[in-house]
Design a protein around this motif. Sequence first.
Motif, mmCIF file in Angstrom:
data_model
loop_
_atom_site.group_PDB
_atom_site.id
_atom_site.type_symbol
_atom_site.label_atom_id
_atom_site.label_comp_id
_atom_site.label_asym_id
_atom_site.label_seq_id
_atom_site.Cartn_x
_atom_site.Cartn_y
_atom_site.Cartn_z
ATOM 1 N N TYR A 126 0.837 -1.202 0.000
ATOM 2 C CA TYR A 126 0.000 0.000 0.000
ATOM 3 C C TYR A 126 0.875 1.257 0.000
ATOM 4 O O TYR A 126 2.057 1.214 0.366
ATOM 5 C CB TYR A 126 -0.959 -0.002 1.180
ATOM 6 C CG TYR A 126 -0.349 -0.040 2.559
ATOM 7 C CD1 TYR A 126 0.154 1.108 3.163
ATOM 8 C CD2 TYR A 126 -0.298 -1.225 3.294
ATOM 9 C CE1 TYR A 126 0.697 1.090 4.431
ATOM 10 C CE2 TYR A 126 0.240 -1.256 4.574
ATOM 11 C CZ TYR A 126 0.738 -0.098 5.133
ATOM 12 O OH TYR A 126 1.269 -0.126 6.392
ATOM 13 N N PRO A 127 0.320 2.395 -0.419
ATOM 14 C CA PRO A 127 1.121 3.629 -0.516
ATOM 15 C C PRO A 127 1.761 4.008 0.816
ATOM 16 O O PRO A 127 1.108 4.008 1.855
ATOM 17 C CB PRO A 127 0.080 4.680 -0.940
ATOM 18 C CG PRO A 127 -0.992 3.907 -1.627
ATOM 19 C CD PRO A 127 -1.065 2.593 -0.893
ATOM 20 N N GLY B 195 -7.577 12.315 -7.679
ATOM 21 C CA GLY B 195 -8.806 13.104 -7.665
ATOM 22 C C GLY B 195 -9.967 12.446 -6.951
ATOM 23 O O GLY B 195 -11.097 12.940 -7.018
ATOM 24 N N LYS B 196 -9.726 11.338 -6.269
ATOM 25 C CA LYS B 196 -10.802 10.607 -5.600
ATOM 26 C C LYS B 196 -10.910 11.025 -4.132
ATOM 27 O O LYS B 196 -9.940 11.449 -3.501
ATOM 28 C CB LYS B 196 -10.539 9.095 -5.675
ATOM 29 C CG LYS B 196 -10.413 8.546 -7.090
ATOM 30 C CD LYS B 196 -11.732 8.582 -7.824
ATOM 31 C CE LYS B 196 -11.610 7.987 -9.223
ATOM 32 N NZ LYS B 196 -11.257 6.556 -9.204
ATOM 33 N N THR C 266 -2.508 11.869 0.083
ATOM 34 C CA THR C 266 -3.024 13.232 -0.091
ATOM 35 C C THR C 266 -2.490 13.930 -1.333
ATOM 36 O O THR C 266 -3.148 14.826 -1.871
ATOM 37 C CB THR C 266 -2.706 14.093 1.142
ATOM 38 O OG1 THR C 266 -1.292 14.036 1.409
ATOM 39 C CG2 THR C 266 -3.464 13.602 2.362
ATOM 40 N N ALA C 267 -1.309 13.562 -1.803
ATOM 41 C CA ALA C 267 -0.723 14.232 -2.972
ATOM 42 C C ALA C 267 -1.562 14.018 -4.222
ATOM 43 O O ALA C 267 -1.604 14.885 -5.103
ATOM 44 C CB ALA C 267 0.704 13.743 -3.189
ATOM 45 N N LYS C 268 -2.246 12.876 -4.327
ATOM 46 C CA LYS C 268 -3.042 12.571 -5.516
ATOM 47 C C LYS C 268 -4.545 12.660 -5.271
ATOM 48 O O LYS C 268 -5.295 13.065 -6.161
ATOM 49 C CB LYS C 268 -2.709 11.163 -6.016
ATOM 50 C CG LYS C 268 -1.300 10.987 -6.555
ATOM 51 C CD LYS C 268 -1.109 9.560 -7.073
ATOM 52 C CE LYS C 268 0.281 9.352 -7.622
ATOM 53 N NZ LYS C 268 0.464 7.953 -8.126
ATOM 54 N N ALA C 269 -4.975 12.264 -4.101
ATOM 55 C CA ALA C 269 -6.412 12.209 -3.825
ATOM 56 C C ALA C 269 -6.998 13.612 -3.691
ATOM 57 O O ALA C 269 -6.293 14.574 -3.373
ATOM 58 C CB ALA C 269 -6.655 11.419 -2.540
ATOM 59 N N ALA C 270 -8.297 13.710 -3.940
ATOM 60 C CA ALA C 270 -8.978 14.987 -3.741
ATOM 61 C C ALA C 270 -8.990 15.340 -2.255
ATOM 62 O O ALA C 270 -8.750 16.497 -1.873
ATOM 63 C CB ALA C 270 -10.403 14.911 -4.286
ATOM 64 N N ALA D 137 -3.109 21.555 6.749
ATOM 65 C CA ALA D 137 -3.267 22.181 5.431
ATOM 66 C C ALA D 137 -4.635 21.911 4.809
ATOM 67 O O ALA D 137 -4.951 22.470 3.750
ATOM 68 C CB ALA D 137 -2.170 21.691 4.497
ATOM 69 N N GLY D 138 -5.433 21.028 5.427
ATOM 70 C CA GLY D 138 -6.759 20.749 4.891
ATOM 71 C C GLY D 138 -6.804 19.659 3.845
ATOM 72 O O GLY D 138 -7.866 19.366 3.295
ATOM 73 N N ARG D 139 -5.645 19.033 3.563
ATOM 74 C CA ARG D 139 -5.629 17.939 2.581
ATOM 75 C C ARG D 139 -6.177 16.636 3.170
ATOM 76 O O ARG D 139 -6.572 15.732 2.444
ATOM 77 C CB ARG D 139 -4.210 17.718 2.068
ATOM 78 C CG ARG D 139 -3.639 18.879 1.274
ATOM 79 C CD ARG D 139 -2.266 18.555 0.727
ATOM 80 N NE ARG D 139 -1.271 18.459 1.783
ATOM 81 C CZ ARG D 139 -0.521 19.469 2.203
ATOM 82 N NH1 ARG D 139 -0.680 20.671 1.662
ATOM 83 N NH2 ARG D 139 0.379 19.304 3.160
ATOM 84 N N ALA D 140 -6.159 16.569 4.494
ATOM 85 C CA ALA D 140 -6.674 15.398 5.195
ATOM 86 C C ALA D 140 -7.466 15.870 6.405
ATOM 87 O O ALA D 140 -7.309 16.999 6.877
ATOM 88 C CB ALA D 140 -5.529 14.495 5.641
ATOM 89 N N SER D 141 -8.332 15.003 6.887
ATOM 90 C CA SER D 141 -9.103 15.321 8.082
ATOM 91 C C SER D 141 -9.276 14.060 8.911
ATOM 92 O O SER D 141 -9.128 12.935 8.413
ATOM 93 C CB SER D 141 -10.471 15.909 7.719
ATOM 94 O OG SER D 141 -11.182 15.032 6.857
#
Length: 490
Positions: free
Chosen positions: A58-59, A188-189, A208-212, A317-321
């Motif tokens: 996994y990533p 973007g997912k 987070t670098a690729k996902a929405a 940064a808001g990329r994850a929660s």
Amino acid sequence: MTQEQYAFEPVPLDVLIIGAGLSGIGAAHALSSQCPDKRYLILERRAAIGGTWDLFRYPGIRSDSDMYTLSYSYKPWANRKSIADGADIKRYIEEIAEDSGAIHNIRFQRRVVSANWSSEHGRWDVVALLTDAEGNEQEEHYQARFLFSCSGYYSYDEGYRPAFPNEEAFKGQIIHPQFWPEDLDYTGKRVVVIGSGATAVTLVPSMTAKAAHVTMLQRTPSYVVARPQRDGVAHTLQKWLPLQAAHSLTRWKNVFLTQFFYRIARSRPEQFKERVLHMVKTQVGDVDMKHFTPDYKPWDQRLCAVPDGDLFRDVRAGRASVVTDTIDSFTENGIRLSSGEELEADIIVTATGLKVNALGDVTVCVDGQPMRFNERMSYKGMMLSDVPNMIVTFGYTNASWTLKAELTANYACRLLRYMDKHHYRTAVVRRDPSVQEQPFLDFTSGYVQRAANVLPKQGDRAPWQVHQSYLKDKLTIQYGRIDDGVMQFQ
């Protein structure tokens, strides 16, 4: 299948090692260097070296221990990352296999299914299934005087995967990290990762670098601490000292620091908890701290390490929660929580843990009688009561696995040399009936609690105690007497 179709090793091996991961290759290295006269083989069920570090794809897959203690004392960690990626760890294991010659003694795609000890012959009779390129299985038989189990403590065939209400309604993908699809595109997912352990805190910042957007959905929080990706002391020492000397000093430095902080956490849990939460607050920013405040004491479960605070950085940064709630049911578009909120998702990752098993699900018998592991008591955390000539590798829960694995491999070699010197062929530990049973691990983690009927017991006194202290084990295992009155020889 007829008798003529069986595959046999013509002469009994001295040692048969199960598993070619970090522990198995370390055991082979110890045998090659300390018992060069011993004939051994490694049976590995997969097609490659690496164990955990070959299985998980996994990533962001990485160690959650520093590599100066997760590596072996004799093989310096030269990579600049202290918290290393899975691929780097796999290469490290492959290098040890090449250096020690173990690579030539591995038989791949052999899944050990049974092992029976024969007191009459003083050996193990082992059955393995060889899987060919077409997926066909052929039975093979091996004989060995000593069995060394290095297969880890969890199932490779299935992870822990609870069923969630109305899963079939979800229109997206549901993935378990242990079986990550190589072609998965999450660009973007919207991703929801269910879990709060080491896997979840690794996955979230890695996606987070690729996902929405990536959401970590947890039922209860875990302790999460930031650790430096690089060890400044190690790099300074490497500039001024030979690599082996620098590695040894860094390794001992990290051993002492880990033990120091563990003792503080257990003796002063409230102060330790307050300090950890303060550090998290300074890094995660304006986030409700309930998501990072566990309801248990530090080290009742393993702490999760995040290199350079990457998880905190992405949340800030808001990329994850992070969401703390329970699941009411799955929906077409995501997950409905007990609070009524719905988390929308295109991909749901069930980072819900491992399924613990015993000796890689090998059926073990002693003179034809099945052996139940939960009815046995662990001797020094590496042998089982009334089971002759078998070593089991099981690492620490509060430190790097390899620290205990190396002690175990060295002890096995000491034991073999002692038996040769005194012309013994059998070594077995006998339990005193007055020794009281205790759980094998004093841990409240879900995977440990679920494994209560799988793991052996420990005792209320030495040498039946399972220490979570490398320093104490080094004294008792490396320097303690072999013939201690508990170990019996024939």
